[in-house]
Design an enzyme around this catalytic site. Sequence first.
Site, PDB file in Angstrom:
ATOM      1  N   GLY A  67      54.108  52.999 -59.225  1.00  5.59           N
ATOM      2  CA  GLY A  67      53.806  52.315 -57.967  1.00  5.59           C
ATOM      3  C   GLY A  67      52.312  52.228 -57.763  1.00  5.59           C
ATOM      4  O   GLY A  67      51.553  52.965 -58.395  1.00  5.59           O
ATOM      5  N   CYS A  94      54.878  57.717 -64.297  1.00  4.89           N
ATOM      6  CA  CYS A  94      53.585  57.417 -63.674  1.00  4.89           C
ATOM      7  C   CYS A  94      53.541  57.907 -62.227  1.00  4.89           C
ATOM      8  O   CYS A  94      53.492  59.106 -62.006  1.00  4.89           O
ATOM      9  CB  CYS A  94      53.275  55.932 -63.819  1.00  4.89           C
ATOM     10  SG  CYS A  94      51.519  55.617 -63.724  1.00  4.89           S
ATOM     11  N   TYR A  95      53.612  57.010 -61.237  1.00  4.36           N
ATOM     12  CA  TYR A  95      53.649  57.481 -59.848  1.00  4.36           C
ATOM     13  C   TYR A  95      54.805  58.468 -59.667  1.00  4.36           C
ATOM     14  O   TYR A  95      54.692  59.459 -58.949  1.00  4.36           O
ATOM     15  CB  TYR A  95      53.816  56.299 -58.886  1.00  4.36           C
ATOM     16  CG  TYR A  95      53.713  56.658 -57.417  1.00  4.36           C
ATOM     17  CD1 TYR A  95      52.522  56.511 -56.720  1.00  4.36           C
ATOM     18  CD2 TYR A  95      54.816  57.164 -56.711  1.00  4.36           C
ATOM     19  CE1 TYR A  95      52.423  56.844 -55.381  1.00  4.36           C
ATOM     20  CE2 TYR A  95      54.731  57.505 -55.373  1.00  4.36           C
ATOM     21  CZ  TYR A  95      53.534  57.336 -54.702  1.00  4.36           C
ATOM     22  OH  TYR A  95      53.440  57.663 -53.379  1.00  4.36           O
ATOM     23  N   HIS A 189      54.233  54.439 -69.493  1.00  4.99           N
ATOM     24  CA  HIS A 189      55.371  53.579 -69.127  1.00  4.99           C
ATOM     25  C   HIS A 189      56.277  53.315 -70.337  1.00  4.99           C
ATOM     26  O   HIS A 189      55.952  52.469 -71.171  1.00  4.99           O
ATOM     27  CB  HIS A 189      54.858  52.238 -68.587  1.00  4.99           C
ATOM     28  CG  HIS A 189      54.246  52.339 -67.240  1.00  4.99           C
ATOM     29  ND1 HIS A 189      54.961  52.201 -66.078  1.00  4.99           N
ATOM     30  CD2 HIS A 189      52.967  52.601 -66.856  1.00  4.99           C
ATOM     31  CE1 HIS A 189      54.173  52.359 -65.032  1.00  4.99           C
ATOM     32  NE2 HIS A 189      52.945  52.610 -65.474  1.00  4.99           N
ATOM     33  N   GLU A 191      59.062  51.821 -70.270  1.00  3.43           N
ATOM     34  CA  GLU A 191      59.863  50.612 -70.047  1.00  3.43           C
ATOM     35  C   GLU A 191      59.184  49.336 -70.565  1.00  3.43           C
ATOM     36  O   GLU A 191      59.837  48.316 -70.700  1.00  3.43           O
ATOM     37  CB  GLU A 191      60.206  50.467 -68.553  1.00  3.43           C
ATOM     38  CG  GLU A 191      59.039  50.124 -67.620  1.00  3.43           C
ATOM     39  CD  GLU A 191      58.208  51.319 -67.166  1.00  3.43           C
ATOM     40  OE1 GLU A 191      58.146  52.327 -67.907  1.00  3.43           O
ATOM     41  OE2 GLU A 191      57.585  51.238 -66.086  1.00  3.43           O
ATOM     42  N   ASP A 248      74.337  29.766 -64.980  1.00  2.00           N
ATOM     43  CA  ASP A 248      74.773  30.669 -63.910  1.00  2.00           C
ATOM     44  C   ASP A 248      75.964  30.116 -63.136  1.00  2.00           C
ATOM     45  O   ASP A 248      76.963  30.797 -62.938  1.00  2.00           O
ATOM     46  CB  ASP A 248      73.634  30.951 -62.919  1.00  2.00           C
ATOM     47  CG  ASP A 248      72.413  31.521 -63.605  1.00  2.00           C
ATOM     48  OD1 ASP A 248      72.530  31.944 -64.774  1.00  2.00           O
ATOM     49  OD2 ASP A 248      71.335  31.526 -62.976  1.00  2.00           O
ATOM     50  N   LYS A 400      70.175  37.951 -66.525  1.00  2.00           N
ATOM     51  CA  LYS A 400      70.469  36.690 -67.215  1.00  2.00           C
ATOM     52  C   LYS A 400      71.132  36.890 -68.581  1.00  2.00           C
ATOM     53  O   LYS A 400      72.086  36.193 -68.925  1.00  2.00           O
ATOM     54  CB  LYS A 400      69.158  35.914 -67.390  1.00  2.00           C
ATOM     55  CG  LYS A 400      69.326  34.488 -67.848  1.00  2.00           C
ATOM     56  CD  LYS A 400      69.612  33.597 -66.676  1.00  2.00           C
ATOM     57  CE  LYS A 400      69.634  32.144 -67.039  1.00  2.00           C
ATOM     58  NZ  LYS A 400      69.741  31.321 -65.825  1.00  2.00           N
TER      59      LYS A 400
HETATM   60  N1  GLN Z   1      48.650  54.766 -58.297  1.00  2.00           N
HETATM   61  C1  GLN Z   1      48.912  55.740 -59.287  1.00  2.00           C
HETATM   62  C2  GLN Z   1      47.755  55.877 -60.273  1.00  2.00           C
HETATM   63  O1  GLN Z   1      46.862  55.054 -60.281  1.00  2.00           O
HETATM   64  C3  GLN Z   1      50.185  55.387 -60.073  1.00  2.00           C
HETATM   65  C4  GLN Z   1      50.045  54.173 -60.917  1.00  2.00           C
HETATM   66  C5  GLN Z   1      51.347  53.749 -61.558  1.00  2.00           C
HETATM   67  O2  GLN Z   1      52.410  54.195 -61.184  1.00  2.00           O
HETATM   68  N2  GLN Z   1      51.266  52.796 -62.476  1.00  2.00           N
HETATM   69  O3  GLN Z   1      47.712  56.818 -61.023  1.00  2.00           O
END
Ligand code: GLN
Length: 544
Positions: A67, A94-95, A189, A191, A248, A400
């Site tokens: 986030g 991450c966040y 990440h 994903e 769809d 999709k």
């Molecule tokens: N804002 C947080 C950071 O800068 C998380 C970033 C993120 O989740 N991509 O570390």
Amino acid sequence: MADSTTNVPPPPHTLFDTILVLDFGSQYTHLITRRLRELSIYSEMLPCTQKISELSFKPKGIILSGGPYSVYWDDAPHVDPAVFELGVPILGICYGLQEIAWHSDQKNVVAGEKREYGHAILNVHKHTGKTAHVDALFAGLEEDMDVWMSHGDKLSQRPAGFVTVAASENAPFAGIAHEEKEWFGIQFHPEVTHTKKGTPLIKNFAANICGAKQDWTMDAFVGKEIDRIRALVGPKGQVIGAVSGGVDSTVAAKLMHEAIGDRFHAIMVDNGVLRLNEAKQVKETLTAGLGINLTVIDASDRFLDLLAGVKDDPEKKRKIIGNTFIEIFQEKAKEIAAAAKGSANEGEIEWLLQGTLYPDVIESISFKGPSATIKTHHNVGGLLEGMHLKLIEPLRELFKDEVRALGTQLGIPEDLVWRHPFPGPGLAIRIIGEVTRDQVRIAQQADFIFIDEIKKAGYYKQISQAYAALLPVKAVGVMGDKRVHAQVIALRAVETTDFMTADVFDFPTKFLSKVSTRIVNEVDGVCRVLYEVTSKPPGTIEME
Ligand code: GLN
């Protein structure tokens, strides 16, 4: 009106093992859900503010997304603390990692001296003895992993009760795991495709650590969804819906037909700006091929008369087409409803079919911060006003690629399943300037030739969307020794995975010359063909 909500089989999150993704507003959150679905693990996304006591199902595990906020801000979003009491494995990304660390002690997360965007090498730490189980997250992966990072904050210390499972040069706690509970956090990440072994890591978490079954297939979904539709609509209820010939609406219509037969009424409106012979072909495929109860309304004159004289305002074209479509659909729906009422074993039309897909749902529920307003769904509004119908959305849990797999499962022909998207306002927004009958003819013929050649050359599936647009300018040419002054066609073909960004398709020049020769020779009124080479952004995929 029958009470249609009793005995309705539950939605997929109750029938399939589900990984819940809680969204903190990252632009990649939906990708976590997609990666899980690609692993045949059912997953749904909800905003990070979701109250656990209000959740209607128990997930097998929870993933906290990334986030844009910093967890230590006063107004930063946080999950319901009950998430940590649920007793299921948790993975923070991450966040999400920072949220797990912050939850244990608010001193754990600080702004880093350096921000870290892009590729990083991750060193995976192995454990033995009593903490050996924490290696499950990186099981089978290399000790030096190529990962993708995007963060400015970092963990200043390892939260109490956690061990380090991975580190990078900039982030000494790039991976942590709780010694006893199945809580994991990673700074990178997994994903995004830039993290090379991201999907195996997600699989380690979801399948091995959470124990989620990999049984989410369209084969398993289809029967359950048909039962759901039948229970929802009841033994007599009737459903009406618009079809366009796109994947769809065809898949949704075929699913309804399988569930309730002719009590599903499909309507197709020919608005005069469809592709060449489209209405005829859709009728053939849907009626003769798929057995769907379809009414085609030829309203081309009504649309084209209204479009006459509209030159410089693409939004006006869109509005005319959208509003007229709704008017005609409602007129026809009333007729069908009146006719249906008298028949012995059929009830009233109570439902409107809508081909909403999961990305539309995600778009409307994703977390946009404290000040954001929730966006209403763009397709639904107009049709529901003035029609006292309830919505039925059998594809709302699907991406999709899942809709395509479902289409194949339902016996829908391959070329329809893989059809490029076509905009609601049709050729009207590919004919720059005024839409006249003759301009429609030129655009239809040129588009037909372009797509025909693309299919013959075997490029169709590699391209996400391709079309011929008609420009409102004239150029000079020479044909059969005679000077001509005629119009210009612009070809456009793009590759994209999500239609948010797009690259121009790289055709060989020979192919483009061949298309150009055919268009100039076969389409009256055209003397030049251009290839449009603007990516998105800054260009949009459509011209207007
Ligand atoms: N804002 C947080 C950071 O800068 C998380 C970033 C993120 O989740 N991509 O570390």
